[in-house]
Design a protein around this motif. Sequence first.
Motif, short mmCIF file in Angstrom:
data_model
loop_
_atom_site.label_atom_id
_atom_site.label_comp_id
_atom_site.label_asym_id
_atom_site.label_seq_id
_atom_site.Cartn_x
_atom_site.Cartn_y
_atom_site.Cartn_z
N VAL A 134 4.48 19.41 -5.68
CA VAL A 134 5.08 20.74 -5.59
C VAL A 134 4.21 21.66 -6.45
CG1 VAL A 134 7.10 22.17 -6.07
CG2 VAL A 134 7.40 19.85 -5.21
N THR A 135 3.79 22.79 -5.87
CA THR A 135 2.92 23.73 -6.56
C THR A 135 3.62 25.06 -6.76
OG1 THR A 135 0.98 22.69 -5.60
CG2 THR A 135 0.68 24.91 -6.45
N ASN A 136 3.46 25.60 -7.95
CA ASN A 136 4.04 26.88 -8.34
C ASN A 136 2.95 27.95 -8.30
OD1 ASN A 136 5.26 29.05 -9.61
ND2 ASN A 136 5.35 28.08 -11.61
N ASN A 137 3.03 28.88 -7.34
CA ASN A 137 2.05 29.97 -7.24
C ASN A 137 2.54 31.25 -7.89
OD1 ASN A 137 -0.05 28.71 -5.95
ND2 ASN A 137 0.67 29.19 -3.91
N THR A 138 3.65 31.19 -8.62
CA THR A 138 4.17 32.40 -9.27
C THR A 138 3.50 32.59 -10.63
OG1 THR A 138 5.98 31.28 -10.43
CG2 THR A 138 6.41 32.00 -8.17
N ASP A 139 3.84 33.68 -11.30
CA ASP A 139 3.29 33.97 -12.62
C ASP A 139 4.20 33.49 -13.74
OD1 ASP A 139 1.13 35.24 -11.46
OD2 ASP A 139 2.12 37.19 -11.43
N ALA A 140 5.23 32.72 -13.41
CA ALA A 140 6.20 32.28 -14.41
C ALA A 140 6.43 30.78 -14.30
CB ALA A 140 7.52 33.02 -14.22
N LYS A 141 6.89 30.18 -15.38
CA LYS A 141 7.25 28.76 -15.38
C LYS A 141 8.54 28.58 -14.58
CE LYS A 141 7.17 25.13 -18.71
NZ LYS A 141 7.23 24.78 -20.13
N VAL A 142 8.59 27.53 -13.76
CA VAL A 142 9.77 27.26 -12.95
C VAL A 142 10.27 25.84 -13.21
CG1 VAL A 142 9.10 28.85 -11.09
CG2 VAL A 142 8.43 26.46 -10.95
N ILE A 143 11.53 25.61 -12.84
CA ILE A 143 12.14 24.28 -12.92
C ILE A 143 12.42 23.85 -11.48
CG2 ILE A 143 14.11 22.94 -13.69
CD1 ILE A 143 14.39 24.95 -15.99
N CYS A 144 11.99 22.65 -11.14
CA CYS A 144 12.20 22.09 -9.80
C CYS A 144 13.17 20.93 -9.92
CB CYS A 144 10.87 21.62 -9.22
SG CYS A 144 10.98 20.87 -7.59
N SER A 145 14.36 21.06 -9.29
CA SER A 145 15.39 20.01 -9.35
C SER A 145 15.69 19.51 -7.95
CB SER A 145 16.67 20.57 -9.97
OG SER A 145 16.44 20.99 -11.29
N GLY A 190 4.49 24.76 -14.67
CA GLY A 190 3.90 25.96 -15.24
C GLY A 190 3.36 26.88 -14.17
N ALA A 191 3.11 28.13 -14.53
CA ALA A 191 2.55 29.12 -13.60
C ALA A 191 1.20 28.63 -13.09
CB ALA A 191 2.40 30.46 -14.30
N GLY A 192 1.06 28.59 -11.76
CA GLY A 192 -0.19 28.16 -11.14
C GLY A 192 -0.45 26.66 -11.22
N LYS A 193 0.54 25.88 -11.60
CA LYS A 193 0.36 24.44 -11.80
C LYS A 193 1.00 23.64 -10.66
CE LYS A 193 -1.41 24.92 -15.93
NZ LYS A 193 -2.80 24.85 -16.14
N THR A 194 0.65 22.35 -10.61
CA THR A 194 1.17 21.42 -9.62
C THR A 194 1.75 20.21 -10.34
OG1 THR A 194 -0.47 22.11 -7.99
CG2 THR A 194 0.54 19.97 -7.64
N VAL A 195 2.89 19.71 -9.86
CA VAL A 195 3.52 18.53 -10.44
C VAL A 195 3.65 17.45 -9.37
CG1 VAL A 195 5.67 17.62 -11.43
CG2 VAL A 195 4.74 19.76 -12.26
N GLU A 196 3.42 16.21 -9.76
CA GLU A 196 3.52 15.07 -8.86
C GLU A 196 4.93 14.50 -8.91
OE1 GLU A 196 0.42 11.84 -8.84
OE2 GLU A 196 2.12 10.70 -9.64
N PHE A 197 5.49 14.22 -7.71
CA PHE A 197 6.78 13.56 -7.58
C PHE A 197 6.56 12.29 -6.76
CE2 PHE A 197 7.97 17.93 -8.37
CZ PHE A 197 9.07 17.83 -9.20
N ARG A 198 7.46 11.33 -6.91
CA ARG A 198 7.39 10.08 -6.17
C ARG A 198 8.72 9.83 -5.47
NH1 ARG A 198 5.83 9.72 -10.93
NH2 ARG A 198 7.60 8.53 -11.72
N ALA A 199 8.64 9.43 -4.21
CA ALA A 199 9.84 9.09 -3.44
C ALA A 199 9.83 7.59 -3.18
CB ALA A 199 9.86 9.86 -2.12
#
Length: 186
Positions: free
Chosen positions: A74-85, A115-124
Motif C-alpha cells: 500500500v502506497t501513500n501519495n499524500t503529503d501527510a502520514k496515514v494509518i492503514c487498518s 509516511g508521506a510518499g512511502k510504501t508499506v508491505e503487508f502479507r496475506a
Amino acid sequence: SNTGDVVTNRVDMPEDNEIPSRSGEAKLGQIEIYRQFFIKQTDKLNRNVYISEEEVDFGASSRLRLSEKKTFYVTNNTDAKVICSWLIPSTSAMMIEEKDGLHPFAIFPESADIGAGKTVEFRATFQPEHDNQYFNVEATAHVYVKTNRSFRLVNDAAFIPPYCISMRLRGHSFSPGSEQFLPKVN
C-alpha cells in the motif's frame, strides 16, 4: 496623507465545484468524485493511496498447513502520514462454522502507519478450516490521515475523510485429484 497602510488586491479563487472542466460539461468537483469511485485502486498516477494488487488467489490449500504468504503493498501519495487498518468481514455462514472466531484469511500487520510518499508491505495468509470448499472475501482497508485520529487534532476545515481500498482474497481446500464443482447460485 498616507499612514503606511498597504493595500493588496485580493482575488478570490472559485472552489473546485464551481470551476468548469475543459469541455464545460461538468465541474471539477464532480470529476474528482468520479476519480475517487471509478479509477482502479492500482492506478499509481491518479490515486492518493493505492494498492499493488486488486486480488490475491491462493489456489489450493490444505486445512492442515498454512498456505504461502502473499505479499502486497500500500502506497501513500499524500503529503501527510496515514494509518492503514485492514478489516476482513465474515459472512453469516462463516460465523456459524467459525465458532472460535478464526477466519480462513488474515492480513499482517492488521494496521500500519505509512509516511508521506512511502510504501508499506503487508502479507496475506489463507488457512481453511474445512475441506472441499471455496473461499472468497473482500478485505477492506480504511486509510485515514493520522491527524484525524482525534477530534482535538483537527478542525472542520482541515478534516480529510478516510480513503477506502479493497482487495479480493480467494482460495479453495480441494485436494489434488478430487472432484471440484461449480457453485450453483439461485
